[in-house]
Design a protein around this motif. Structure first.
Motif, PDB file in Angstrom:
ATOM      1  N   TYR A   1      -1.019  -0.816   2.653  1.00 65.03           N
ATOM      2  CA  TYR A   1      -0.205  -1.919   2.841  1.00 65.03           C
ATOM      3  C   TYR A   1      -1.067  -2.933   4.219  1.00 65.03           C
ATOM      4  O   TYR A   1      -1.353  -2.039   5.260  1.00 65.03           O
TER       5      TYR A   1
ATOM      6  N   THR B   1       3.171  -7.164  -0.853  1.00 66.18           N
ATOM      7  CA  THR B   1       1.801  -6.894   0.385  1.00 66.18           C
ATOM      8  C   THR B   1       0.301  -7.264  -0.095  1.00 66.18           C
ATOM      9  O   THR B   1       0.512  -7.127  -1.650  1.00 66.18           O
TER      10      THR B   1
ATOM     11  N   THR C   1       0.119 -14.094  -2.380  1.00 66.20           N
ATOM     12  CA  THR C   1       0.902 -13.033  -2.083  1.00 66.20           C
ATOM     13  C   THR C   1       1.785 -13.914  -2.069  1.00 66.20           C
ATOM     14  O   THR C   1       3.263 -13.248  -2.388  1.00 66.20           O
TER      15      THR C   1
ATOM     16  N   ALA D   1       9.253  -7.360  -2.855  1.00 72.48           N
ATOM     17  CA  ALA D   1       8.194  -7.646  -1.627  1.00 72.48           C
ATOM     18  C   ALA D   1       6.551  -7.523  -1.854  1.00 72.48           C
ATOM     19  O   ALA D   1       6.389  -6.242  -2.581  1.00 72.48           O
TER      20      ALA D   1
ATOM     21  N   ILE E   1       2.541   2.138  -1.481  1.00 74.10           N
ATOM     22  CA  ILE E   1       4.188   0.998  -1.429  1.00 74.10           C
ATOM     23  C   ILE E   1       5.953   1.936  -1.849  1.00 74.10           C
ATOM     24  O   ILE E   1       6.276   1.991  -0.869  1.00 74.10           O
TER      25      ILE E   1
ATOM     26  N   GLU F   1       8.368 -15.839   5.385  1.00 72.35           N
ATOM     27  CA  GLU F   1       7.037 -15.245   5.281  1.00 72.35           C
ATOM     28  C   GLU F   1       6.629 -14.187   6.819  1.00 72.35           C
ATOM     29  O   GLU F   1       7.397 -14.827   7.598  1.00 72.35           O
ATOM     30  N   LEU F   2       6.134 -13.456   6.597  1.00 69.55           N
ATOM     31  CA  LEU F   2       5.990 -12.451   7.471  1.00 69.55           C
ATOM     32  C   LEU F   2       5.462 -13.341   8.450  1.00 69.55           C
ATOM     33  O   LEU F   2       5.869 -12.683   9.450  1.00 69.55           O
TER      34      LEU F   2
ATOM     35  N   VAL G   1      10.163 -11.314   0.583  1.00 69.25           N
ATOM     36  CA  VAL G   1       9.275 -10.662   1.590  1.00 69.25           C
ATOM     37  C   VAL G   1       8.040 -10.608   1.108  1.00 69.25           C
ATOM     38  O   VAL G   1       7.557 -10.384   0.792  1.00 69.25           O
ATOM     39  N   SER G   2       7.418 -11.831   1.709  1.00 70.58           N
ATOM     40  CA  SER G   2       5.365 -11.700   1.665  1.00 70.58           C
ATOM     41  C   SER G   2       5.625 -12.115   2.633  1.00 70.58           C
ATOM     42  O   SER G   2       5.106 -12.424   4.231  1.00 70.58           O
ATOM     43  N   SER G   3       3.507 -11.340   2.840  1.00 61.91           N
ATOM     44  CA  SER G   3       3.359 -10.922   3.881  1.00 61.91           C
ATOM     45  C   SER G   3       1.764 -10.680   4.254  1.00 61.91           C
ATOM     46  O   SER G   3       1.173 -10.602   4.599  1.00 61.91           O
TER      47      SER G   3
ATOM     48  N   PHE H   1       3.275  -6.357   6.897  1.00 62.92           N
ATOM     49  CA  PHE H   1       4.258  -5.417   6.300  1.00 62.92           C
ATOM     50  C   PHE H   1       4.618  -4.020   6.661  1.00 62.92           C
ATOM     51  O   PHE H   1       6.309  -3.912   6.546  1.00 62.92           O
ATOM     52  N   LYS H   2       4.408  -3.312   7.233  1.00 64.15           N
ATOM     53  CA  LYS H   2       5.013  -1.830   7.364  1.00 64.15           C
ATOM     54  C   LYS H   2       5.295  -1.880   8.752  1.00 64.15           C
ATOM     55  O   LYS H   2       6.858  -2.003   9.095  1.00 64.15           O
TER      56      LYS H   2
END
Length: 214
Positions: free
Chosen positions: A97, A90, A24, A88, A137, A52-53, A14-16, A101-102
Motif C-alpha cells: 500500500y 490505495t 484509484t 478504502a 492490506i 482524498e488523502l 478513502v482514496s489515496s 494510506f498507511k
C-alpha cells in the motif's frame, strides 16, 4: 422493493491516489456507487463521505509529528469512527500500500475500526500486484479488528478495458465486492460502540500530546 427505511447507513470512502485524475479515485467511486445502489435497493438511506488523502497529506504528517489533528483531518477521523462501513482504496507501490494510506491508518484511533465493515480496493500497473490486497492490506485491517469483506477488488491498467480476455471483468468484481460489503453493513450495528458513554473523546495519545503506542 421494500418501502420501509431503517436508520441511515454512513459510508466513508478513502482514496489515496496521488494524481489527478486518479484511477484509484475512479475505482473508489465505482465501489461506492455499487454499494450505495445495493443498500438503497434494500430500503436504506445512505450518506456517503469521500476523502482524498492527498488533500490531507500535510495534516497527516503534522499529526504524526505533533499528535494534533487539524480540523479537516479531524473531520475525516471522526467520519471513520462513526461510519457503518469503510471503502478504502490505495495504489500499490513497491508491492504494498501507499505510504500516505498507511500514515492515515496510523493516525486513526485503533478502537475506531473495531467491527467496521471494510471494502478493500487497490490499483496498480499489472495484475501481479493484486496479491498485495491479501498479504498486506487485509492483514492491516484484521489486526485493527475491522471486518474486511471476502472480495478485495484490484484494478490493473488493463482492467479498464472491455474485459474480453475471459477473466472476470472489473465491473463484475466491483459488483461482487460491493454486494458483500452491503450485506455486512446491513447486518452490522456499531451504534453501541460509537456511542459508548465510557469511551474517551480522543485517543489516549491525543490526550498526552502524542500518539498511542509510541
Amino acid at each position: 422493493m421494500t418501502t420501509e427505511t431503517s436508520a441511515t447507513k454512513r459510508i466513508v470512502v478513502v482514496s489515496s491516489g496521488l494524481s489527478t485524475p486518479s484511477s484509484t479515485r475512479q475505482l473508489a467511486d465505482r465501489l461506492a456507487g455499487d454499494a450505495v445502489a445495493q443498500l438503497r435497493e434494500r430500503g436504506h438511506d445512505v450518506d456517503v463521505q469521500v476523502f482524498e488523502l492527498r488533500d490531507l497529506a500535510h495534516d497527516i504528517t503534522n499529526h504524526l509529528l505533533m499528535g494534533f489533528a487539524p480540523p479537516k483531518l479531524e473531520a475525516a477521523l471522526d467520519a471513520v469512527a462513526s461510519a457503518d462501513g469503510l471503502i478504502a482504496v490505495t495504489p500499490i507501490f513497491t508491492t504494498s500500500y501507499a505510504g500516505l494510506f498507511k500514515s492515515f491508518i496510523d493516525v486513526i484511533d485503533p478502537q475506531a475500526l473495531t467491527d467496521l465493515p471494510v471494502l478493500i480496493g487497490a490499483t496498480g500497473g499489472t495484475p501481479r500486484h493484486s496479491l498485495a490486497i491479501d498479504y498486506a492490506i487485509r492483514p492491516l485491517f484484521t489486526y485493527l479488528h475491522a471486518t474486511p469483506v471476502t472480495t478485495g477488488v484490484f484494478a490493473a491498467t488493463s482492467d479498464w478495458g472491455d474485459g474480453g480476455d475471459g477473466v472476470r471483468s472489473l465491473p463484475e468484481r466491483i459488483f461482487r465486492g460491493a454486494k458483500e460489503f452491503a450485506d455486512l453493513v446491513e447486518r452490522t450495528d456499531r451504534r453501541d460502540l460509537v456511542n459508548d458513554p465510557f469511551a474517551l473523546d480522543r485517543p489516549m495519545g491525543h490526550l498526552i500530546g502524542g500518539l498511542a503506542g509510541e
